[in-house]
Every structure is written in C-alpha cells, then in structure tokens.
Design a protein around this motif. Structure first.
Motif, short mmCIF file in Angstrom:
data_model
loop_
_atom_site.label_atom_id
_atom_site.label_comp_id
_atom_site.label_asym_id
_atom_site.label_seq_id
_atom_site.Cartn_x
_atom_site.Cartn_y
_atom_site.Cartn_z
N ARG A 174 -2.15 -3.30 -5.17
CA ARG A 174 -2.28 -4.06 -4.00
C ARG A 174 -1.28 -3.87 -2.73
O ARG A 174 -0.85 -4.69 -2.37
N LEU A 175 -0.85 -2.47 -2.54
CA LEU A 175 0.17 -2.11 -1.65
C LEU A 175 -0.47 -2.15 -0.39
O LEU A 175 0.57 -2.12 0.83
N TRP A 176 -1.64 -2.55 0.04
CA TRP A 176 -2.18 -2.43 1.32
C TRP A 176 -1.80 -3.68 1.92
O TRP A 176 -2.13 -3.85 3.44
N ILE A 177 -1.02 -4.52 1.42
CA ILE A 177 -0.94 -5.91 1.89
C ILE A 177 0.52 -6.34 1.91
O ILE A 177 1.17 -5.73 0.79
N ASN A 178 1.36 -6.80 2.84
CA ASN A 178 2.66 -6.93 2.70
C ASN A 178 3.15 -7.43 1.35
O ASN A 178 2.35 -8.28 0.91
N ALA A 179 4.09 -7.36 0.84
CA ALA A 179 4.76 -7.71 -0.63
C ALA A 179 4.65 -9.56 -0.57
O ALA A 179 4.40 -9.85 -1.47
N GLU A 180 5.03 -10.04 0.74
CA GLU A 180 5.05 -11.74 0.34
C GLU A 180 3.84 -11.97 0.40
O GLU A 180 3.53 -13.27 0.30
N ASP A 181 2.88 -11.22 1.18
CA ASP A 181 1.49 -12.00 1.02
C ASP A 181 0.57 -11.31 -0.23
O ASP A 181 -0.60 -11.90 -0.42
N ARG A 182 1.07 -10.61 -1.24
CA ARG A 182 0.23 -10.07 -2.35
C ARG A 182 -0.15 -11.07 -3.20
O ARG A 182 -1.11 -11.08 -3.89
N GLY A 183 0.60 -11.93 -3.50
CA GLY A 183 0.42 -13.27 -4.42
C GLY A 183 -0.69 -14.30 -3.87
O GLY A 183 -1.06 -15.21 -4.46
N THR A 184 -1.11 -14.36 -2.49
CA THR A 184 -1.91 -15.23 -2.07
C THR A 184 -3.28 -14.70 -1.96
O THR A 184 -3.58 -13.67 -1.89
#
Length: 184
Positions: A174-184
C-alpha cells in the motif's frame, strides 16, 4: 525545445482501453487480439462476452484492463474519490488510467449523450501528460500540482473513475498512499 518524444496511440474503433494501456506503457504492447484473448479468458463459456462490445469492436471493461496489467506485474488500484488527492504518494505510482464521460458526435453534430472512455496519464521526465487517444497529441499537464488539479477536475465533473497503476510490490505494501493514510 528538447522534450522527449512521447508515445501516443490515436483512437481507433472502440479500442480506448487498448490505447490507454499502450499509452501508459509507452509502447504498443497490447493488441486487439490480446484484449480479445483476455476477454475469452475472463468468460470462457459465454456466448456473449460481457467484457467487450457485442460487435467485437472493443469497448473493453475494467476487468480486461486489470487482467492485462496483471500479466505485466502491475496492479490497478481503484481510487476512492472521497479521499484527498494529497494522500497520493506520486513517486510510487507508475501512472493513472481514468474512465471518463466522453461526448458522442456524428461528424460536426455533437449529441447530448456521452459514453465512457478510457484515458491514460503518466509522468515522463518529471512531467505528467494526458495521453487520451482522442487527442491529436499528448497534452502536457505539468508537475504534481497540475496533475492533482487535472484529476480533481475530472472527479468534479462526475462519473469519473480513477485507477492507480502500480507495481505488485507497491500494491501489496500500500505504498501508493501516504504512510499516515495507510491505516484508514
């Protein structure tokens, strides 16, 4: 100007999905014959294949695009338009394939109806390009800010879907999304 030449297939029949894939890859990789083989593989026992037009002139659906990308170790990630485009980790995204409304015209007469049309957007040498096969040539969008403005404009017009094209590794992590947004 010294800009690099950009590969750009022009629209033929209803082959916008084929053109979008090839324009994204920057080479003539997928043929109509290959797209038809993918269709048969997706619905091997169908008399009428649900993944393309009844007439066999193209109009391939998202399943054909996703299957074609998988054969080349890419993945298509559906972008949830409710998210902010600022969440995208552009450095991890190979390119974009969009499904957008496209007006229908008969010669000079524009009809008040639209059809869905596949287009590719890709960055080359730091510049993003709209590689829509209905355009005479690629359109230079610019950098990340201009790309996001273009994507937001497509989203705001409604009836637009965005696929992020990434490598399998990027999809899995899931590297296509910023790290802070990966959990949402």
């Amino acid at each position: 100007m010294g800009e690099c030449p950009v590969f750009h297939e022009r629209q033929r029949l209803e082959l916008c999905a084929v053109h979008a894939l090839n324009n994204l890859l920057q080479r003539a990789e997928i043929t109509q014959l290959r797209a038809e083989e993918i269709c048969r593989g997706l619905s091997p026992n169908s008399v009428i294949n649900p993944h393309r037009s009844l007439l066999g002139t193209g109009n391939y659906d998202v399943n054909v695009i996703m299957a074609a990308l998988q054969t080349m170790d890419f993945a298509a990630v559906w972008w949830d338009k409710r998210r902010s485009l600022e969440s995208l980790e552009l450095s991890e995204i190979f390119g974009f394939i969009l499904n957008i409304p496209s007006p229908i015209s008969l010669g000079f007469l524009s009809l008040p109806i639209t059809r869905k049309h596949w287009i590719a957007v890709r960055q080359m040498n730091g510049v993003y390009y709209n590689l829509d096969s209905k355009l005479k040539s690629p359109v230079r969008l610019g950098g990340p800010r201009e790309l996001k403005a273009f994507l937001q404009d497509c989203i705001s017009r409604g009836s637009c879907e965005i696929l992020l094209v990434v490598t399998k590794d990027v999809e899995d992590a899931r590297l296509w999304i910023n790290a802070e947004d990966r959990g949402t």
